[in-house]
Motif scaffolding. Structure first.
Motif, PDB file in Angstrom:
ATOM      1  N   ARG A 224       1.127  -1.363  -0.022  1.00  0.00           N
ATOM      2  CA  ARG A 224      -0.063  -0.008  -0.446  1.00  0.00           C
ATOM      3  C   ARG A 224       1.007   1.058  -0.029  1.00  0.00           C
ATOM      4  O   ARG A 224       0.583   2.274  -0.719  1.00  0.00           O
ATOM      5  N   SER A 225       2.245   1.205   0.622  1.00  0.00           N
ATOM      6  CA  SER A 225       2.757   2.403   1.197  1.00  0.00           C
ATOM      7  C   SER A 225       3.629   2.569  -0.584  1.00  0.00           C
ATOM      8  O   SER A 225       3.713   3.451  -0.554  1.00  0.00           O
ATOM      9  N   GLN A 226       4.164   1.556  -1.037  1.00  0.00           N
ATOM     10  CA  GLN A 226       4.413   1.673  -2.486  1.00  0.00           C
ATOM     11  C   GLN A 226       3.339   2.193  -3.169  1.00  0.00           C
ATOM     12  O   GLN A 226       4.425   2.606  -4.314  1.00  0.00           O
ATOM     13  N   GLU A 227       1.731   1.907  -3.623  1.00  0.00           N
ATOM     14  CA  GLU A 227       1.223   2.483  -4.228  1.00  0.00           C
ATOM     15  C   GLU A 227       1.315   3.674  -4.655  1.00  0.00           C
ATOM     16  O   GLU A 227       0.851   5.035  -5.018  1.00  0.00           O
ATOM     17  N   LEU A 228       1.117   4.679  -2.522  1.00  0.00           N
ATOM     18  CA  LEU A 228       1.161   6.048  -3.206  1.00  0.00           C
ATOM     19  C   LEU A 228       2.236   6.954  -2.976  1.00  0.00           C
ATOM     20  O   LEU A 228       2.332   7.918  -3.120  1.00  0.00           O
TER      21      LEU A 228
ATOM     22  N   GLY B  98      -3.584  15.163 -13.854  1.00  0.00           N
ATOM     23  CA  GLY B  98      -3.746  14.470 -14.748  1.00  0.00           C
ATOM     24  C   GLY B  98      -4.159  13.184 -13.874  1.00  0.00           C
ATOM     25  O   GLY B  98      -5.345  12.767 -13.974  1.00  0.00           O
ATOM     26  N   ALA B  99      -3.626  12.896 -13.143  1.00  0.00           N
ATOM     27  CA  ALA B  99      -3.460  11.996 -12.249  1.00  0.00           C
ATOM     28  C   ALA B  99      -4.697  11.476 -11.113  1.00  0.00           C
ATOM     29  O   ALA B  99      -5.306  11.180 -10.970  1.00  0.00           O
ATOM     30  N   SER B 100      -5.080  13.218 -10.937  1.00  0.00           N
ATOM     31  CA  SER B 100      -6.617  13.189 -10.227  1.00  0.00           C
ATOM     32  C   SER B 100      -7.747  13.009 -10.691  1.00  0.00           C
ATOM     33  O   SER B 100      -8.334  11.840 -10.159  1.00  0.00           O
ATOM     34  N   ARG B 101      -8.273  13.327 -12.164  1.00  0.00           N
ATOM     35  CA  ARG B 101      -8.695  13.328 -12.625  1.00  0.00           C
ATOM     36  C   ARG B 101      -8.896  11.844 -12.700  1.00  0.00           C
ATOM     37  O   ARG B 101      -9.948  10.836 -12.896  1.00  0.00           O
ATOM     38  N   PHE B 102      -7.956  11.050 -13.797  1.00  0.00           N
ATOM     39  CA  PHE B 102      -7.446  10.208 -13.739  1.00  0.00           C
ATOM     40  C   PHE B 102      -8.231   9.443 -13.364  1.00  0.00           C
ATOM     41  O   PHE B 102      -9.365   8.169 -13.064  1.00  0.00           O
TER      42      PHE B 102
ATOM     43  N   HIS C 237      -3.987  -2.342  -2.681  1.00  0.00           N
ATOM     44  CA  HIS C 237      -3.894  -1.066  -3.329  1.00  0.00           C
ATOM     45  C   HIS C 237      -4.830  -0.042  -2.954  1.00  0.00           C
ATOM     46  O   HIS C 237      -5.911  -0.532  -2.180  1.00  0.00           O
ATOM     47  N   PRO C 238      -4.595   1.288  -2.479  1.00  0.00           N
ATOM     48  CA  PRO C 238      -5.120   2.303  -1.029  1.00  0.00           C
ATOM     49  C   PRO C 238      -6.634   3.023  -1.850  1.00  0.00           C
ATOM     50  O   PRO C 238      -7.280   2.668  -3.515  1.00  0.00           O
ATOM     51  N   SER C 239      -7.796   3.072  -0.243  1.00  0.00           N
ATOM     52  CA  SER C 239      -9.341   3.406  -1.269  1.00  0.00           C
ATOM     53  C   SER C 239      -9.005   4.333  -2.526  1.00  0.00           C
ATOM     54  O   SER C 239      -8.030   5.400  -2.789  1.00  0.00           O
ATOM     55  N   THR C 240      -9.459   4.218  -3.462  1.00  0.00           N
ATOM     56  CA  THR C 240      -9.812   5.835  -4.202  1.00  0.00           C
ATOM     57  C   THR C 240      -9.659   6.672  -4.022  1.00  0.00           C
ATOM     58  O   THR C 240      -8.663   7.874  -4.271  1.00  0.00           O
ATOM     59  N   PRO C 241     -10.575   7.374  -3.234  1.00  0.00           N
ATOM     60  CA  PRO C 241     -10.842   8.328  -2.137  1.00  0.00           C
ATOM     61  C   PRO C 241      -9.194   8.908  -1.697  1.00  0.00           C
ATOM     62  O   PRO C 241      -8.565  10.220  -2.188  1.00  0.00           O
ATOM     63  N   GLU C 242      -8.735   7.824  -0.924  1.00  0.00           N
ATOM     64  CA  GLU C 242      -7.244   8.270  -1.308  1.00  0.00           C
ATOM     65  C   GLU C 242      -6.393   9.364  -1.574  1.00  0.00           C
ATOM     66  O   GLU C 242      -5.548   9.931  -1.623  1.00  0.00           O
ATOM     67  N   ARG C 243      -6.100   7.863  -2.850  1.00  0.00           N
ATOM     68  CA  ARG C 243      -5.886   8.492  -4.102  1.00  0.00           C
ATOM     69  C   ARG C 243      -6.080   9.723  -4.186  1.00  0.00           C
ATOM     70  O   ARG C 243      -4.819  10.011  -4.155  1.00  0.00           O
ATOM     71  N   VAL C 244      -6.919  10.283  -4.848  1.00  0.00           N
ATOM     72  CA  VAL C 244      -7.193  11.325  -5.340  1.00  0.00           C
ATOM     73  C   VAL C 244      -6.638  12.004  -3.995  1.00  0.00           C
ATOM     74  O   VAL C 244      -6.232  13.366  -4.408  1.00  0.00           O
ATOM     75  N   GLN C 245      -7.044  12.228  -2.912  1.00  0.00           N
ATOM     76  CA  GLN C 245      -6.401  13.469  -1.939  1.00  0.00           C
ATOM     77  C   GLN C 245      -4.516  13.597  -2.301  1.00  0.00           C
ATOM     78  O   GLN C 245      -4.555  15.063  -2.128  1.00  0.00           O
ATOM     79  N   LEU C 246      -4.551  11.998  -1.828  1.00  0.00           N
ATOM     80  CA  LEU C 246      -2.834  12.816  -2.774  1.00  0.00           C
ATOM     81  C   LEU C 246      -2.731  12.965  -3.637  1.00  0.00           C
ATOM     82  O   LEU C 246      -1.586  14.003  -3.225  1.00  0.00           O
ATOM     83  N   ALA C 247      -2.937  12.362  -4.655  1.00  0.00           N
ATOM     84  CA  ALA C 247      -2.317  13.053  -6.078  1.00  0.00           C
ATOM     85  C   ALA C 247      -2.706  15.000  -6.197  1.00  0.00           C
ATOM     86  O   ALA C 247      -1.273  15.841  -6.448  1.00  0.00           O
TER      87      ALA C 247
END
Length: 484
Positions: free
Chosen positions: A185-189, A208-212, A242-252
């Motif tokens: 999970r930390s690798q994905e982030l 572009g990352a957060s939009r996708f 894999h981390p949840s999509t909302p968490e990844r959007v926020q990070l991006a």
């Protein structure tokens, strides 16, 4: 179509078929089964390594669209030049799969499915996907994970074998698996963060990352809703790979804001959509077409309708179908053994773990068939075997309680199984993405009405184009539509 395992109760796993796609999968998932005559890989087999050939075969082969592949590789070249390892070279291969996925090998081979590209809406979004996978390579995540896995196995063996405490060894292994999940999970982030920085350095829009990621999450929710499943609750996948999509959007978004305000960098939507135009959407002809309740396979020459309320999903080993109330079905094919009858086949191969009833012989549109009802501990099944030339098509219908009404729906579905006429075979066409220009006064409903999709066309149009629900369309803008 490949035969499946004998355990009849395995069909209860159908509810899991709406799993979330991700562009950071670590290993390829299998593609829907195709007839042996279908081409697997574009180009001579000697042009790819054994591993690359295995990956291509698992994803339906290489998808031949030169202009789109050239665009992907030009983006990868730009990203490589500004990455932490500009000495590395990458090659992007486009895979013929409707799954939403992308992944990389340590040697610089990048793989992207056409299902993922269908969701992307500009070059910067594709750049974000490629940069994420390249980050896994430059950060040596695969090697790190392999090392962690070896350590986990070693610890469990020491505790279990050397210290002769098998229970403690099992506990140690379980703890190691949780640690590995958190590690992945930390690798994905980390790959997300590195990817955003890299696309910005290469001149692409860092947002572009957060939009996708947002489009990918909406696509998953829409798919779950179509299958009658509830979306995953936030936080349930905290220990998943894999981390949840909302968490990844926020990070991006946070990573992009550190670079600058929205409006930076290249998006180049029109160039990307021009390269995407004509892309096959959904099932490939070699896999057959699942269109709402109807399935037809022009190459194998048959069609049938699922019961009311079902949605089809072309699975990895069979055609699957689910309904919101838990009913399920499965279709695949096999060959009879030498001298084996349909009666013997259906009794010998399908009844493990169930109590079968008597065999009933049927004539389904001129084809010999047999069926039995078998009760399991929690589910009741109607098994059907239909003789179709040299093949036997096998259907399993499942319900927690097989009421007369539900069984009538199963039988109606079975009765719809028939051969396709030559005219039907000739007229069958895959769905494709086409680009159109918005004219004044046109809305999402205008385009949805012209889309060749069985349900939720307005929602699908919005998700496909990265629009918010009800967002006004700008005259002159390019949009994606799905046509037959």
């Amino acid at each position: 179509m490949r035969c499946f395992g004998r355990g009849a109760l395995a069909i209860v796993c159908l509810a899991a078929l709406a799993g979330c796609g991700s562009f950071n999968a670590e290993k390829p998932a299998p593609q829907p089964i195709v007839p042996p005559s279908a081409p697997k890989v574009v180009g001579p087999p000697t042009a790819v390594s054994q591993e690359q050939a295995r990956i291509a075969a698992a994803y339906g082969g290489v998808y031949d669209k030169p202009e789109l592949t050239a665009l992907l590789n030009s983006v990868a070249d730009r990203l490589a030049a500004t990455s932490d390892r500009p000495d590395l070279r990458y090659k992007v291969t486009l895979l013929n799969s409707p799954l939403v996925n992308a992944f990389a090998l340590p040697n610089g081979s990048l793989y992207v499915t056409r299902g993922l590209l269908a969701i992307a809406n500009d070059t910067s979004e594709v750049a974000a996907v490629l940069a994420h996978e390249m980050a896994h390579v430059t950060a040596r995540h695969a090697f790190q994970r392999a090392d962690e896995e070896r350590k986990a196995v070693l610890v469990s063996r020491v505790v279990s074998d050397v210290l002769e405490d098998r229970e403690a060894g099992a506990v140690a292994l379980a703890k190691s698996k949780l640690s590995l999940a958190s590690f992945s999970r930390s690798q994905e982030l980390e790959a997300d963060r590195i990817g955003v920085q890299n696309i910005a350095r290469a001149g692409f829009d860092p947002y572009g990352a957060s939009r996708f990621l947002l489009s990918m999450g909406r696509q998953t929710e829409l798919r779950s809703a179509a299958l009658g499943q509830k979306p995953a609750q936030p936080g349930l996948d905290f220990l998943s790979t894999h981390p949840s999509t909302p968490e990844r959007v926020q990070l991006a978004v946070s990573a992009a804001r550190q670079i600058g305000a929205p409006g930076l960098g290249e998006r180049d939507r029109d160039r990307y959509l021009a390269a995407l135009d004509g892309l096959v959407y959904g099932d490939d002809p070699s896999q057959g077409y699942a269109r709402g309740r109807r399935f037809l396979h022009p190459r194998l020459g048959f069609t049938f309708m699922a019961p009311e309320g079902f949605i089809f999903e072309n699975g990895s080993e069979a055609l699957l179908g689910v309904a919101p109330d838990g009913r399920a079905l499965r279709l695949d094919a096999a060959r009879l053994g030498s001298g084996q009858s349909l009666d013997g086949y259906i009794q010998e191969g399908w009844i493990e773990g169930t109590e079968p009833g008597p065999v009933e012989r049927l004539d389904i549109n001129g084809m010999e068939a047999v069926t039995i009802v078998a009760k399991g501990s929690e589910w009741t099944f109607r098994f059907v075997a239909v003789k179709f030339g040299a093949d036997v098509y096998r259907l399993i219908f499942a319900a927690r309680e097989l009421t007369p009404e539900i069984d009538a729906g199963f039988r109606a579905s079975l009765s719809s199984f028939r051969r396709l006429s030559q005219a039907e075979i000739d007229s069958a066409r895959p769905l494709r993405i086409e680009t159109e220009t918005v004219r004044p006064g046109e809305t999402d409903a205008t385009f949805a009405a012209r889309m060749a999709l069985p349900d939720r066309a307005v929602e699908r149009f919005a998700v496909l184009n990265g629009f918010a629900p009800g967002e006004p369309l700008r005259a002159g803008a390019k949009v994606k539509v799905v046509r037959e």
